[in-house]
Design a protein around this motif. Structure first.
Motif, PDB file in Angstrom:
ATOM      1  N   GLN A 173       0.827  -1.199   0.000  1.00 37.54           N
ATOM      2  CA  GLN A 173       0.000   0.000   0.000  1.00 37.54           C
ATOM      3  C   GLN A 173       0.866   1.255   0.000  1.00 37.54           C
ATOM      4  OE1 GLN A 173      -2.633  -0.358   3.328  1.00 37.54           O
ATOM      5  NE2 GLN A 173      -3.951  -1.899   2.331  1.00 37.54           N
ATOM      6  N   ASP A 174       1.965   1.233   0.773  1.00 35.65           N
ATOM      7  CA  ASP A 174       2.865   2.390   0.796  1.00 35.65           C
ATOM      8  C   ASP A 174       3.523   2.595  -0.572  1.00 35.65           C
ATOM      9  OD1 ASP A 174       2.269   2.817   3.439  1.00 35.65           O
ATOM     10  OD2 ASP A 174       4.008   1.696   4.202  1.00 35.65           O
ATOM     11  N   ASN A 189       2.303   1.662  -3.421  1.00 39.26           N
ATOM     12  CA  ASN A 189       1.261   2.131  -4.335  1.00 39.26           C
ATOM     13  C   ASN A 189       0.990   3.617  -4.145  1.00 39.26           C
ATOM     14  OD1 ASN A 189      -0.681   1.919  -6.311  1.00 39.26           O
ATOM     15  ND2 ASN A 189      -2.298   1.323  -4.880  1.00 39.26           N
ATOM     16  N   ARG A 190       0.963   4.054  -2.867  1.00 37.19           N
ATOM     17  CA  ARG A 190       0.748   5.477  -2.590  1.00 37.19           C
ATOM     18  C   ARG A 190       1.891   6.322  -3.141  1.00 37.19           C
ATOM     19  NH1 ARG A 190      -0.452   3.634   2.776  1.00 37.19           N
ATOM     20  NH2 ARG A 190      -2.704   3.381   3.092  1.00 37.19           N
ATOM     21  N   GLN A 191       3.110   5.831  -3.010  1.00 39.43           N
ATOM     22  CA  GLN A 191       4.251   6.569  -3.533  1.00 39.43           C
ATOM     23  C   GLN A 191       4.194   6.689  -5.063  1.00 39.43           C
ATOM     24  OE1 GLN A 191       7.746   4.631  -2.072  1.00 39.43           O
ATOM     25  NE2 GLN A 191       7.453   5.298   0.059  1.00 39.43           N
TER      26      GLN A 191
END
Length: 292
Positions: A6-7, A9-11
């Protein structure tokens, strides 16, 4: 493990948004440079030419003295040339587009013709001036006449009109043709009564925009020897002539400041004509689209 994905993907999303923002700013800056430059040119022309926009500008013939000089012959010559060009260009340009899209068999020869037409649409205008000089002025002995200039400019706009008309005809849904054939219509009835009414807005827009390009061109007419100083109106298609761009060029070549102001006023008149033609193209397109 899910938190790591998730991190990441957010980046990635944040990086894409930053890139999108940077590209957006670059596009805005690039567009602004062109708009600012255009506005600066228009303001400069308006400052120099508005004072010269008097009735004498349209009623007087060119003169060697700036005080009594006008652009009557150039304005009338431009109108005459458009009146000759428009029907010839429309008939041959739209006729070629109808043949290529509706009648010609799709094969190597058709693709070759289509490639040549698309290439000719991007050829520099001076090349058409050389062709007009060789074909109309010398071979057909039309000299520096109005008909020679109109035919040369017709060669210039024909590829543009053909491409625009083809795109408009191609955009008509195949279901219209099938419905017409299902009712027993012939090929020509289908083209003339079903396809062309639907394609007419795009065709007219292409024709008018091509005419707009033609009235702003100078190089082809200079090549065929259009006169820069004409103090009379052409009485027939075989008479000498001049047009607004050539008259502006003639004024700009003179050292006196007054002629520079006259040239600016001529540019304003030409811009108004171009805007009126583009506006009429929009009106015609909207009118016929409502009737379809």
């Amino acid at each position: 493990m899910n938190n790591i994905f998730q991190d990441a993907n957010r980046q990635q999303i944040a990086g894409r948004r930053r890139m999108d923002w940077v590209l957006h700013i670059l596009f805005v800056v690039a567009t602004s440079i062109g708009v600012v430059a255009l506005c600066a040119l228009i303001i400069d022309i308006l400052v120099d030419g508005l004072a010269r926009l008097q009735p004498d500008l349209f009623t007087n013939f060119p003169s060697r003295k700036a005080d009594g000089s006008g652009m009557k012959s150039a304005l009338i010559g431009t109108i005459y040339m458009l009146l000759i060009m428009a029907p010839i260009s429309f008939i041959f340009g739209v006729g070629a587009a109808i043949y290529l899209e509706e009648y010609a068999k799709k094969g190597r020869l058709t693709r070759l013709i289509q490639l040549n037409i698309s290439t000719l649409a991007g050829v520099p205008s001076i090349v058409y001036g050389i062709l007009g000089l060789a074909l109309f002025v010398r071979l057909l002995a039309l000299d520096r006449s109005l008909i020679a200039g109109a035919l040369t400019m017709t060669l210039l706009v024909l590829p543009i009109i053909i491409v625009a008309a083809q795109e408009a005809i191609r955009a008509v849904p195949k279901s219209r043709r099938d419905a017409s054939f299902a009712l027993g219509a012939t090929k020509w009835q289908t083209v003339s009564r079903s396809v062309m009414p639907s394609a007419l807005p795009g065709v007219l827009t292409g024709v008018i925009l091509a005419m707009s390009r033609a009235i702003g061109e100078t190089a082809p007419l200079v090549m065929i020897g259009a006169l820069t100083y004409v103090a009379f109106l052409p009485k027939g298609i075989t008479d000498s002539f001049t047009v607004i761009p050539i008259q502006v060029y003639n004024w700009l070549s003179k050292p006196q400041l007054e002629f520079k102001e006259l040239a600016a006023s001529g540019i304003i008149v030409l811009l108004v004509l171009l805007l009126l033609m583009n506006f009429s193209a929009i009106l015609l397109r909207n009118k016929y689209q409502k009737n379809i």
